[in-house]
Motif scaffolding. Structure first.
Motif, mmCIF file in Angstrom:
data_model
loop_
_atom_site.group_PDB
_atom_site.id
_atom_site.type_symbol
_atom_site.label_atom_id
_atom_site.label_comp_id
_atom_site.label_asym_id
_atom_site.label_seq_id
_atom_site.Cartn_x
_atom_site.Cartn_y
_atom_site.Cartn_z
ATOM 1 N N LYS A 123 -16.938 -26.078 14.415
ATOM 2 C CA LYS A 123 -15.823 -26.935 13.966
ATOM 3 C C LYS A 123 -15.433 -26.629 12.523
ATOM 4 O O LYS A 123 -14.262 -26.463 12.205
ATOM 5 N N THR B 130 -6.053 -28.010 13.960
ATOM 6 C CA THR B 130 -7.325 -28.478 13.387
ATOM 7 C C THR B 130 -7.576 -29.967 13.637
ATOM 8 O O THR B 130 -8.475 -30.536 13.034
ATOM 9 N N ASN B 131 -6.795 -30.579 14.513
ATOM 10 C CA ASN B 131 -6.992 -32.027 14.663
ATOM 11 C C ASN B 131 -8.199 -32.348 15.552
ATOM 12 O O ASN B 131 -8.818 -31.461 16.140
ATOM 13 N N GLN C 183 -3.292 -32.579 4.506
ATOM 14 C CA GLN C 183 -4.004 -31.338 4.837
ATOM 15 C C GLN C 183 -4.955 -30.937 3.714
ATOM 16 O O GLN C 183 -6.022 -30.367 3.974
ATOM 17 N N ASN D 292 -8.005 -33.173 4.067
ATOM 18 C CA ASN D 292 -8.907 -32.651 5.108
ATOM 19 C C ASN D 292 -9.657 -31.415 4.651
ATOM 20 O O ASN D 292 -10.839 -31.243 4.951
ATOM 21 N N TRP E 62 -8.246 -21.631 9.647
ATOM 22 C CA TRP E 62 -6.807 -21.964 9.658
ATOM 23 C C TRP E 62 -6.341 -22.488 8.310
ATOM 24 O O TRP E 62 -5.217 -22.222 7.886
ATOM 25 N N VAL E 63 -7.194 -23.244 7.628
ATOM 26 C CA VAL E 63 -6.804 -23.753 6.299
ATOM 27 C C VAL E 63 -6.594 -22.585 5.334
ATOM 28 O O VAL E 63 -5.577 -22.535 4.631
ATOM 29 N N GLN F 45 -1.923 -28.490 11.001
ATOM 30 C CA GLN F 45 -2.508 -29.740 11.491
ATOM 31 C C GLN F 45 -2.816 -29.739 12.989
ATOM 32 O O GLN F 45 -3.922 -30.100 13.383
ATOM 33 N N LEU G 28 -10.876 -29.928 17.874
ATOM 34 C CA LEU G 28 -12.285 -29.743 17.476
ATOM 35 C C LEU G 28 -13.217 -30.212 18.594
ATOM 36 O O LEU G 28 -14.224 -29.557 18.887
ATOM 37 N N TRP H 267 -13.893 -23.153 12.238
ATOM 38 C CA TRP H 267 -12.529 -23.179 12.796
ATOM 39 C C TRP H 267 -11.547 -23.738 11.750
ATOM 40 O O TRP H 267 -10.496 -23.155 11.483
ATOM 41 N N ILE H 268 -11.907 -24.856 11.155
ATOM 42 C CA ILE H 268 -11.032 -25.470 10.146
ATOM 43 C C ILE H 268 -10.823 -24.529 8.970
ATOM 44 O O ILE H 268 -9.690 -24.315 8.517
ATOM 45 N N LYS H 269 -11.879 -23.929 8.481
ATOM 46 C CA LYS H 269 -11.750 -23.028 7.320
ATOM 47 C C LYS H 269 -10.857 -21.833 7.637
ATOM 48 O O LYS H 269 -10.075 -21.392 6.804
#
Lengths: 221, 221
Positions: free
Chosen positions: B136, B117-118, B178, B181, B143-144, B114, B122, B139-141
């Motif tokens: 953005k 990626t908050n 999570q 998101n 770490w997820v 979290q 971003l 980046w999220i993909k």
């Protein structure tokens, strides 16, 4: 069986667990996991058996309830466990409201600052997102200064000799490695007088000196 | 006095606290803090009085020990407090070793995923480091997928009907936002069958439905 800590001298989260073990006087074996050598030993198949997240620290420790070996990652989960089974030196107060404030201060460091500035995030900035090497230092300064500015205000309210009153708590355990990192990256700490005062008090403690990165067998390796 | 939760419908950390309150059946007042409007209401002088870190959530709640008002930030510190003072529905097991595993799973989401990626991270990527808007989502993909791959392995070991055995715990409370998101950013969840099964079980619970972002008064505002 002595607890076995898999860690890295410069890892903030490993450093936290070392501080907690040292403050409680718990003997343990230290197994270095070199985060940079050979592309990172934390990515080895052997280490992934211990921790599929490929992060340090991992602590192997006896479950006092049944004698089995617990294999724990996440430094704060580890320290909460140590606090429950070795309560002679408490890092989290027994009173729920006091505990809440201590956990809150600890998480300001462990959730808001450390995850955003750790090695794999810095590596992603330059390797996956093609930013220049200089971006790493700027990135760290951005988050350290934001977090420390807010933390300084919390210290005005809660600090005594240490972050929360006059006893060393989980908040101090989490603050020390972040200040170590901030100094390493040349962040100016003069805007944070309470933080500097608390850190000077902490640095005077033998347990903190034992837990310092430079005092580890893998220092500068 | 009812607890007062200052939060934002899409904030993962606010969502966690709403889930904990709903599971425990605690009535509370919800005060929306719009993270985007007017440059971010969390940056207002008024909100900074509550929380100088300019982050949500903040919970105002009576200290059961002395009747004073506690003003707590950090969702995990808040939920630990709620678990201590409203223990009828426990989110953290009483046994220290079981609690350690639950906290470890919770922190895999709350510390490893979290914070990285908050919203403010971003925003920094594009505003402070001049990366394109498309960065953005990438980046999220990144770490997820890393975090969920490791978490899927932990679920193979620990999950029952929920993340840890057959009772809802803090681990579930941290997983749900999570996954919400991840879906929002189009992450493919088919590589994580245990995660999908646990989430389906959680989504069936009325308390989880009450706590969902779309069920809040500030949804889509």
């Amino acid at each position: 069986m002595k607890p076995k800590l898999h860690g890295y001298w410069r890892s903030s989260a490993s450093y936290r667990v070392r501080i907690a073990l040292a403050l409680k006087g718990i003997e343990y074996d230290y197994v270095p996991v070199h985060l940079l050598r050979d592309g990172g030993e934390q990515k080895s198949a052997r280490y992934q058996q211990l921790n599929p997240a490929q992060l340090v620290p991992t602590l192997e420790i006896a479950n006092t309830a049944n004698g089995e070996t617990l294999c724990l990652n996440q430094s704060l989960a580890i320290i909460e466990y140590l606090d429950a089974i070795y309560p002679a030196v408490r890092l989290i107060p027994a009173d729920p409201a006091q505990a809440a404030v201590v956990r809150m201060l600890a998480l300001d460091m462990a959730a808001d600052l450390q995850p955003v500035t750790n090695l794999r995030v810095l590596q992603a900035l330059t390797t996956d997102f093609a930013l220049p090497e200089t971006a790493k230092g700027e990135w760290i300064k951005l988050w350290v200064t934001r977090t420390f500015a807010a933390f300084e205000q919390r210290l005005q309210r809660y600090a005594g000799h240490y972050c929360y009153g006059d006893h060393v708590t989980l908040a101090d355990v989490c603050l020390v490695p972040q200040v170590y990192n901030a100094k390493r990256f040349g962040v100016d700490l003069t805007p944070y007088p309470n933080l500097q005062r608390v850190i000077a008090n902490l640095e005077a403690l033998p347990a903190l000196q034992m837990a310092a990165p430079e005092a580890q067998v893998d220092a500068n390796s």
